[in-house]
Design an enzyme around this catalytic site. Structure first.
Site, short mmCIF file in Angstrom:
data_model
loop_
_atom_site.label_atom_id
_atom_site.label_comp_id
_atom_site.label_asym_id
_atom_site.label_seq_id
_atom_site.Cartn_x
_atom_site.Cartn_y
_atom_site.Cartn_z
N CYS A 22 0.83 -1.22 0.00
CA CYS A 22 0.00 0.00 0.00
C CYS A 22 0.86 1.27 0.00
O CYS A 22 1.63 1.50 0.93
CB CYS A 22 -0.90 -0.06 1.23
SG CYS A 22 -1.63 1.48 1.73
N CYS A 25 0.20 3.73 2.85
CA CYS A 25 0.71 3.14 4.10
C CYS A 25 2.20 3.47 4.27
O CYS A 25 2.65 3.76 5.37
CB CYS A 25 0.54 1.62 4.12
SG CYS A 25 -1.19 1.11 4.02
#
Length: 97
Positions: A22, A25
């Site tokens: 991600c 993230c």
């Protein structure tokens, strides 16, 4: 210490539900480091990889990453999906000490 024991603490516990793949993230990692450096003893910050811990993601209904949840005394008191600034997180933790 188990996850349940950690979130039962009297001090705020910020949980970052993330995934290795991600992009947003990855943006959260240095932000969380800054928060940890600013408030080293005020709160615990833990990261949970949703791919390695699907049960935790299911229990807390994490449908997108990153999802940040702030716990205090075992209760989720704040939740946010997406990237959050360090200043916002620091203010949030200070308000919940």
């Amino acid at each position: 210490m188990t996850f349940q024991e950690v979130i039962q603490q009297n001090k705020p516990v910020l949980v970052d539900f993330f995934a290795e793949w991600c992009g947003p993230c990855k943006m959260m990692a240095p932000i969380l480091e800054e928060v940890k450096a600013t408030l080293p003893d005020s709160a615990s910050i833990i990261k949970i990889d949703v791919d390695k811990n699907p049960q935790a993601a299911l229990v807390f209904q994490v449908r997108s990453v990153p999802t940040l949840i702030l716990f205090r005394n075992g209760k989720a008191i704040w939740r946010h999906g997406g990237v959050v600034s360090a200043s916002e997180l620091i203010q949030l933790i200070r308000e919940n000490l």
